[in-house]
Write an enzyme that holds these catalytic residues in place. Structure first.
Site, PDB file in Angstrom:
ATOM      1  N   GLU A   1      -2.631   6.348  -7.811  1.00  0.00           N
ATOM      2  CA  GLU A   1      -3.536   7.341  -7.206  1.00  0.00           C
ATOM      3  C   GLU A   1      -3.528   8.614  -8.023  1.00  0.00           C
ATOM      4  O   GLU A   1      -2.462   9.088  -8.428  1.00  0.00           O
ATOM      5  CB  GLU A   1      -3.115   7.628  -5.766  1.00  0.00           C
ATOM      6  CG  GLU A   1      -4.000   8.663  -5.065  1.00  0.00           C
ATOM      7  CD  GLU A   1      -3.747   8.734  -3.555  1.00  0.00           C
ATOM      8  OE1 GLU A   1      -3.450   7.680  -2.941  1.00  0.00           O
ATOM      9  OE2 GLU A   1      -3.819   9.847  -3.001  1.00  0.00           O
TER      10      GLU A   1
ATOM     11  N   GLY B   1     -11.038   4.170   4.396  1.00  0.00           N
ATOM     12  CA  GLY B   1     -12.298   3.456   4.628  1.00  0.00           C
ATOM     13  C   GLY B   1     -12.838   3.526   6.053  1.00  0.00           C
ATOM     14  O   GLY B   1     -14.001   3.221   6.293  1.00  0.00           O
TER      15      GLY B   1
ATOM     16  N   ASP C   1       0.855  -1.187   0.000  1.00  0.00           N
ATOM     17  CA  ASP C   1       0.000   0.000   0.000  1.00  0.00           C
ATOM     18  C   ASP C   1       0.900   1.250   0.000  1.00  0.00           C
ATOM     19  O   ASP C   1       1.924   1.280   0.698  1.00  0.00           O
ATOM     20  CB  ASP C   1      -0.866  -0.065   1.275  1.00  0.00           C
ATOM     21  CG  ASP C   1      -1.942   0.992   1.339  1.00  0.00           C
ATOM     22  OD1 ASP C   1      -2.427   1.434   0.277  1.00  0.00           O
ATOM     23  OD2 ASP C   1      -2.321   1.373   2.478  1.00  0.00           O
TER      24      ASP C   1
HETATM   25  P1  13P Z   1      -8.046   4.420   7.044  1.00  0.00           P
HETATM   26  O1  13P Z   1      -6.877   4.409   7.950  1.00  0.00           O
HETATM   27  O2  13P Z   1      -8.805   5.704   7.117  1.00  0.00           O
HETATM   28  O3  13P Z   1      -8.934   3.240   7.212  1.00  0.00           O
HETATM   29  O4  13P Z   1      -7.474   4.374   5.542  1.00  0.00           O
HETATM   30  C1  13P Z   1      -6.882   3.216   5.071  1.00  0.00           C
HETATM   31  C2  13P Z   1      -6.215   3.423   3.772  1.00  0.00           C
HETATM   32  O5  13P Z   1      -6.712   4.093   2.900  1.00  0.00           O
HETATM   33  C3  13P Z   1      -4.924   2.752   3.554  1.00  0.00           C
HETATM   34  O6  13P Z   1      -4.361   3.065   2.337  1.00  0.00           O
END
Ligand code: 13P
Length: 288
Positions: A134, A208, A82
């Site tokens: 992104e 999220g 990520d």
């Molecule tokens: P949150 O920490 O708000 O759940 O976001 C997670 C996210 O987008 C990781 O890339």
């Protein structure tokens, strides 16, 4: 089944009827808790770690744990980097067998983001892996990185970016942010609708945690196929661990044993991921 590619999971989502949950993990218990939930719900999921977390959880150590956990299951699990920011980390994730990487070029001007993303795609494809990118900028802070403001994704830029790069998944900024929200977020559903009408690759919703359920469902119905959840994973783990310690169990008998101390956190992640799988509608989709 077991180890799956991001593109396979996202292309199985038909008619915008559900989304795949992508859960951030930073230790073995979190990874195993999330995967237990996926098995129980017969749901495909993605487990991921962000580059900003690697100071605590080195990729060369946690990466193989994530890979082993994903391979050792009965449901399809993708293993994803990520918010990759450097070629060095992206290459390491690919070497370890991660089935996809995100290149976050959101801080660069459009042309540079496109050029850098294309480089990452060329590298990833040589490993048979997929790429998420992104466009626009999701707000808030991820891992060790500083908080940034939201920059809404422009429809024209998203269309141009997707066509030029042919990326496998595209994260868009429609008003969400990483971390806890100070007030209920208002998603720009209008913008998401416009983007979805112009961009054919699967869309990703970051930030999220804390998004009201009805907005999540609306976003899925408009083409969001991957939803990232990090802060809620951490909150679930921390709350369960804190409760265990506050109840004094860590001091009694063999309660200090890491197996007992960390088990409630793993169980809490499992329960939280089950709730998300139900919300995202991916229950029972392991065979699709
Ligand atoms: P949150 O920490 O708000 O759940 O976001 C997670 C996210 O987008 C990781 O890339």
């Amino acid at each position: 089944m077991a180890l799956a590619k991001l593109s396979e999971l996202l292309s199985s989502v038909k008619d915008n009827s559900y989304a795949i949950g992508s859960f951030n993990v930073s230790n073995m218990e979190m990874a195993m808790g999330a995967i237990k939930a996926a098995e129980k719900m017969q749901a495909p999921i993605i487990i991921q770690i962000a580059e900003g977390r690697l100071r605590y959880s080195p990729l060369e150590i946690l990466g193989p744990i994530m890979m082993a956990a994903a391979k050792n299951t009965t449901v399809p699990i993708a293993v994803h980097l990520d918010h990759g920011g450097t070629m060095e980390t992206i290459k390491l994730a690919l070497e370890l067998g991660f089935t996809s990487v995100m290149f976050d070029g959101s801080k660069y001007p459009l042309e540079e983001n496109i050029a850098r993303t294309k480089e990452v795609i060329a590298l990833a494809k040589s490993y048979g892996a997929d790429v998420e990118a992104e466009i626009g900028r999701v707000g808030g802070a991820e891992g060790d990185y500083k908080a940034v403001d939201i920059a809404l994704t422009s429809v024209e830029e998203a269309k141009c970016f997707a066509e030029e790069t042919k990326v496998d998944a595209l994260a868009v900024a429609i008003g969400t942010a990483h971390g806890n929200y100070k007030e209920t977020p208002k998603l720009r559903i209008d913008r998401l609708k416009e983007i979805a009408a112009e961009v054919s690759c699967p869309l990703v919703l970051h930030g999220g945690t804390g998004i009201p359920d009805d907005m999540i469902k609306k976003a899925i119905s408009l083409g969001v196929a991957k939803i990232n959840v990090n802060t809620e994973c951490q909150l679930a783990f921390a709350d369960a661990t804190r409760k265990y310690i506050e109840a004094g169990k860590d001091l009694e008998g063999k309660g200090f044993d890491p197996r007992k101390l960390l088990a409630p956190g793993a169980e809490a992640i499992k329960d939280m991921v089950i709730t998300k799988i139900k919300l995202f509608g991916s229950e029972g989709k392991a065979d699709e």
